[in-house]
Design a protein around this motif. Structure first.
Motif, PDB file in Angstrom:
ATOM      1  N   ILE A 105       0.966  -1.658  -0.136  1.00 48.23           N
ATOM      2  CA  ILE A 105       0.148   0.074  -0.343  1.00 48.23           C
ATOM      3  C   ILE A 105       0.551   0.840   0.165  1.00 48.23           C
ATOM      4  N   CYS A 106       2.119   0.972   0.805  1.00 43.90           N
ATOM      5  CA  CYS A 106       2.924   2.590   0.775  1.00 43.90           C
ATOM      6  C   CYS A 106       3.471   2.249  -0.308  1.00 43.90           C
ATOM      7  N   ALA A 107       3.912   0.852  -1.239  1.00 48.37           N
ATOM      8  CA  ALA A 107       4.232   1.507  -2.943  1.00 48.37           C
ATOM      9  C   ALA A 107       3.198   2.158  -3.860  1.00 48.37           C
ATOM     10  N   CYS A 108       2.585   1.999  -3.360  1.00 53.54           N
ATOM     11  CA  CYS A 108       0.683   2.332  -4.512  1.00 53.54           C
ATOM     12  C   CYS A 108       1.139   4.244  -4.085  1.00 53.54           C
ATOM     13  N   GLU A 109       1.096   4.241  -2.893  1.00 51.12           N
ATOM     14  CA  GLU A 109       0.832   5.928  -2.362  1.00 51.12           C
ATOM     15  C   GLU A 109       1.837   6.562  -2.128  1.00 51.12           C
ATOM     16  N   GLN A 110       3.432   5.965  -2.504  1.00 56.49           N
ATOM     17  CA  GLN A 110       4.527   6.986  -3.386  1.00 56.49           C
ATOM     18  C   GLN A 110       4.448   6.948  -3.655  1.00 56.49           C
ATOM     19  N   ALA A 111       3.674   5.782  -5.394  1.00 58.18           N
ATOM     20  CA  ALA A 111       4.127   6.629  -6.356  1.00 58.18           C
ATOM     21  C   ALA A 111       3.332   7.700  -7.115  1.00 58.18           C
ATOM     22  N   LEU A 112       1.729   7.229  -5.918  1.00 60.35           N
ATOM     23  CA  LEU A 112       0.684   8.261  -6.801  1.00 60.35           C
ATOM     24  C   LEU A 112       1.350   9.581  -6.044  1.00 60.35           C
ATOM     25  N   GLN A 113       2.667   9.815  -5.116  1.00 55.70           N
ATOM     26  CA  GLN A 113       2.475  11.218  -5.009  1.00 55.70           C
ATOM     27  C   GLN A 113       2.019  11.404  -3.653  1.00 55.70           C
ATOM     28  N   ARG A 114       1.194  10.483  -2.553  1.00 60.50           N
ATOM     29  CA  ARG A 114       0.440  10.803  -1.281  1.00 60.50           C
ATOM     30  C   ARG A 114       1.968  10.352   0.062  1.00 60.50           C
ATOM     31  N   TYR A 115       2.890  11.497   0.074  1.00 61.55           N
ATOM     32  CA  TYR A 115       3.817  10.851   0.936  1.00 61.55           C
ATOM     33  C   TYR A 115       3.459  10.507   2.136  1.00 61.55           C
ATOM     34  N   VAL A 116       2.535  11.869   2.622  1.00 62.96           N
ATOM     35  CA  VAL A 116       2.240  11.746   4.158  1.00 62.96           C
ATOM     36  C   VAL A 116       1.664   9.852   4.293  1.00 62.96           C
ATOM     37  N   ASP A 117       0.562   9.414   3.672  1.00 64.21           N
ATOM     38  CA  ASP A 117       0.009   8.582   3.523  1.00 64.21           C
ATOM     39  C   ASP A 117       1.421   7.383   3.611  1.00 64.21           C
ATOM     40  N   ALA A 118       2.094   7.610   2.799  1.00 63.98           N
ATOM     41  CA  ALA A 118       3.290   6.469   2.229  1.00 63.98           C
ATOM     42  C   ALA A 118       3.874   6.254   3.786  1.00 63.98           C
ATOM     43  N   LEU A 119       4.206   7.679   4.888  1.00 61.94           N
ATOM     44  CA  LEU A 119       5.239   7.800   5.549  1.00 61.94           C
ATOM     45  C   LEU A 119       4.007   6.690   6.791  1.00 61.94           C
ATOM     46  N   SER A 120       3.058   6.864   6.197  1.00 65.77           N
ATOM     47  CA  SER A 120       1.998   6.294   7.901  1.00 65.77           C
ATOM     48  C   SER A 120       1.507   4.880   7.754  1.00 65.77           C
ATOM     49  N   SER A 121       1.851   4.363   6.025  1.00 67.28           N
ATOM     50  CA  SER A 121       1.923   2.591   6.318  1.00 67.28           C
ATOM     51  C   SER A 121       3.321   2.398   6.577  1.00 67.28           C
ATOM     52  N   ALA A 122       4.264   2.946   6.108  1.00 67.78           N
ATOM     53  CA  ALA A 122       4.950   2.614   6.457  1.00 67.78           C
ATOM     54  C   ALA A 122       5.881   1.843   7.855  1.00 67.78           C
ATOM     55  N   SER A 123       5.305   3.419   8.489  1.00 66.38           N
ATOM     56  CA  SER A 123       5.416   3.744  10.011  1.00 66.38           C
ATOM     57  C   SER A 123       4.562   2.261  10.858  1.00 66.38           C
TER      58      SER A 123
END
Length: 239
Positions: free
Chosen positions: A51-69
Motif C-alpha cells: 500500500i505504501c508503494a502505491c501511495e508513493q507512486a501516487l505521490q501521497r507521501y504523508v499517507d505513505a509514511l504512515s503506512s510504512a510506519s
C-alpha cells in the motif's frame, strides 16, 4: 486458506501496479489487509508495504509514511518496508530522517546487494543534508508556481491534517506527520518564508546540475552512478 488468498491478492495487486493502476492495486491490498488474521503481523506488514508503494507512486507521501510506519511497528526486521521509509524521506528532502532510516536498515541482516545499495543511498543523502524538506511535495502539490496558490496549500493541509491528527490516527508516526504538514502550511502560506525556501531549492538545483555535469566529464563515473541508481530504484519500488 489465508496463505492462498494472500498470495492471490499479492499477484493481482502486483500486475495492477506494474500496469500503473496504483489506485486499483491499493484497493486490492487494502481488501487483503482487512482479511488478515490479527496474529499475522508479517502478512499485514507486507500488504501495508505494498500500500505504501502505491501511495508513493501516487505521490501521497504523508499517507505513505504512515503506512510504512505501521508496517515497521508490526514487523521491525522487514527489510523492504524499511528501505521504502528511507526512500520516502530522501524524496522529501528530509535528510536527517533518511539517514536515521538507512542506519536502522543497515543494522538488519542484509544481502550484499542490499547493503551496497543502502550504503550508496546513505552517502548520496549525506551530500544534501543541509537542504530543507520539500514542503510542496509533502503536501502532494506541484512545485512553487503560479498554478499553486495559498488556497491550494490550505486545502491540502486541511485534508491531511484531518486524516493524520493524532487524536484521530493511532499510527506511531501520526504526531510527527501532523507537525510536518502544519509546518509545511506555515512556510508555504507565508510569503517571506516561502520565498526563502524557494531560493534555497533553486540553489540546490544549480549545485546538483553542476555536480552532474562534472560527473559526466569524469570517465567511467556516470555509468557507475547510473548503475547504482537503477539498482536502488528497482529495489525500492518493487512490490
Amino acid at each position: 486458506n489465508q496463505a492462498v488468498n494472500a498470495q492471490s491478492s499479492r499477484e493481482k495487486g502486483k500486475v495492477l501496479f506494474k500496469e500503473g493502476q496504483y489506485e486499483e492495486a491499493m484497493g486490492v491490498y487494502r481488501e487483503a489487509l482487512g482479511l488478515c488474521a490479527v496474529d499475522s503481523p508479517m502478512l499485514q506488514a507486507i500488504f501495508l508495504s505494498n500500500i505504501c508503494a502505491c501511495e508513493q507512486a501516487l505521490q501521497r507521501y504523508v499517507d505513505a509514511l504512515s503506512s510504512a510506519s505501521i508496517a515497521i511497528s508490526l514487523a521491525p526486521t522487514f527489510v523492504k518496508v524499511r528501505s521504502r521509509l528511507a526512500t520516502l524521506y530522501s524524496e522529501l528532502d528530509m535528510h536527517k530522517e533518511a539517514i536515521e532510516a538507512y542506519d536502522s536498515l543497515l543494522e538488519l541482516p542484509l544481502s550484499n546487494e542490499e547493503r551496497n545499495v543502502a550504503n550508496w543511498n546513505k552517502r548520496e543523502v549525506e551530500k544534501k543534508r543541509d537542504i530543507e524538506p520539500n514542503w510542496y511535495k509533502l503536501l502532494g502539490l506541484k512545485d512553487f508556481s503560479s498554478a499553486t496558490t495559498t488556497s491550494d496549500v490550505k486545502k491540502a493541509y486541511k485534508k491531511l491534517a484531518l486524516v493524520h491528527h493524532p487524536d484521530k490516527n493511532s499510527a506511531p508516526i501520526s504526531t510527527k506527520l501532523f507537525k510536518l504538514v502544519s509546518e509545511a502550511s506555515r512556510v508555504l502560506c507565508n510569503d517571506a518564508e516561502r520565498e526563502k525556501w524557494w531560493r534555497q531549492q533553486q540553489r540546490r538545483k544549480t549545485t546538483t546540475t553542476s555536480h552532474s555535469s562534472a560527473n559526466r566529464r569524469t570517465p567511467g563515473s556516470h555509468s557507475k552512478s547510473s548503475s547504482s541508481s537503477a539498482t536502488s530504484s528497482r529495489w525500492h519500488y518493487e512490490i
